[in-house]
Design an enzyme around this catalytic site. Sequence first.
Site, mmCIF file in Angstrom:
data_model
loop_
_atom_site.group_PDB
_atom_site.id
_atom_site.type_symbol
_atom_site.label_atom_id
_atom_site.label_comp_id
_atom_site.label_asym_id
_atom_site.label_seq_id
_atom_site.Cartn_x
_atom_site.Cartn_y
_atom_site.Cartn_z
ATOM 1 N N GLU A 309 35.578 44.667 39.028
ATOM 2 C CA GLU A 309 35.681 45.583 37.886
ATOM 3 C C GLU A 309 35.834 44.848 36.560
ATOM 4 O O GLU A 309 36.483 45.337 35.631
ATOM 5 C CB GLU A 309 36.840 46.557 38.092
ATOM 6 N N GLU A 401 34.795 50.062 46.084
ATOM 7 C CA GLU A 401 35.989 50.909 46.172
ATOM 8 C C GLU A 401 35.562 52.355 45.935
ATOM 9 O O GLU A 401 34.632 52.625 45.174
ATOM 10 C CB GLU A 401 37.029 50.541 45.103
#
Length: 464
Positions: A309, A401
Site C-alpha cells: 500500500e 488484502e
Amino acid sequence: METRSSCSIIVQADEGRLQGVAVAQETPGYSGAGYVNGTENEGDWLEVDVQIQEEGFYELSVRYAVPDGYRSNALLIDGNCYGYVRSRPTEGFVTERQCSVYLEAGTHRLAMLKAWDNGVEVDCFLLSAVDTPELSRAPRKLINPKATAETVSLWNYLNSQFGSSLFTGQHTASGFTPVKEFIYIERVTGKQPAIRGFDLISYTHATETADPTPHKLLEIAENKGSIESAIEWTTVHNGIVTLTWHWYAPTGGTDKTFYTKNTDFNLPLALQPDSQEHQLLLADIDAVAAQLKKLQDANVPVLWRPLHEADGAWFWWGAFGAEPCKQLWRLLYDRLTNLHQLHNLIWVWNSHVEEWYPGEGETDIDSCDIYAPSANYGPLRKPFEQVDALAGGKKLIALGENGSIPDPDQLIASRTPWLWYMTWGEGFVLDGKSTTDEQLKKVYHHPNCITLDRLPNWRGVSQG
C-alpha cells in the site's frame, strides 16, 4: 445497421434516483440538464437504469468533475461493487474509463455510493461494446533464476490454476496463540483456507524499544512465533504461506511507527549509503532476512509482499513518493537475494498505480488491496484491470488484502480471475458483517475455490 461493436449508450446522472444528493448546475460543462453533486454523508447515493439490448461485455466510463480535495465513490453494478471512482481536482468534467463489465440483455442498475471521502460530481455514465476479456497467461519464469525447487513448484502450481481457480486466504496476527479467524472459519465451513497470511511486524530492532504501554506491545507480542507457525502451516498441513511486513521505522517514533504520522523517518536520506539511517535500514533488512532464512531452511516458499500500500503514503515507505519506494524495493531484492542468498521468495508487488510500479521484470505477481463495502461481494473488476495493466496483461494478479470476499460466481461471470484473496484479520471474518456465514460457506464449498483440503502435493509440481 448498427452492430454490437459500434453500440454506445449514454445515461444522464440527473435522470437517476437520488438519495442525499441533488441535481446541480454550478460547475460548467455538463452534458444533460445538470449533474449530480457529490455525496457527503453515509447513505448518500445516485442510481440510474441502463437498458441493454444485447448481452456481452461493455466498457463502462463515468464523466465526472472534482472541484476540490480528494473524492471517492464506490461503483456498483446491480448492487455489486466493481471498485471505486477516485480522483483529485479536475479541470471541469472529465471522462474516465472504469472497467469492462458483462451485462445480460435487460435493465441494469448503475450506482455511486458514498465511500470514505466526499463524492465526485457525476454528469453521466457511458457504455460501449467490447470484446470478451482474455484470461490466459503465457508461462513466465520467476525473477530470481536461483529459486529453490519448492519455490519453483509452487510457482508452477499457481500458474496452472490462474484463470480457473480462486485460492482462499486468511490473514492472522497471531503466532503460537489460538487463531480466532481459523477456528471460526472451520466451525462455519468445516474447512480451512489454502493460504495463511502472517506479518513480520515483530522481528525488527525498533520493536524492541517500542512504547512499553502493555496494550501497545500486545500487537507485537501476538506476532511472535509467526515464523514457526508459518513453517508448520506448510510442512505439516501442506498450506501456502504469504508474508507482509508492517515495518516499524528504523529510527523509531511514537506508537506504531510504520505509519507516516508516527515517525519522522526520512527514506531518501536512508537510501544514501553514508547515512546513519541507511545503516539502520540495512540492519532491519538483515534481521528479517534471518527469519526468512528459517523458512528457506525448512523448504518453505513464501509469497512475499513487502512495502504494501505504498501509494497511499500512510506508511513511511510511501511517504516520499514513488521513486524512493521503488529504490527501496530494489534494495530489498538485492540484499535478500544476493547477499543473504534467499531463494524461497516469490515477489508480490502491491499497488495498482502505474507511477509506483518498479517494472515488469522486477515482480513475480502483482496485487492490490481493496476493501469493498461490508457484505458486498462484487468482483472488484476495476482494480483488477488496473493491476493487470501494469505489465500489459502478462502477470498473475492477486487480491493482497480484502474485507468482504468476492463472490466466485461473479468472478466467473465478469471474467475477473483474482488468483487469491486474503481476508484481513479478526473483525472482517468474525463479525459476520463483511462476509456473512452463508457467503463464507458458499466460497469455501465452491467448486472453483481451493481450500486447504483441496491442495495437491504442490511441492512436487513440475514445469508444464
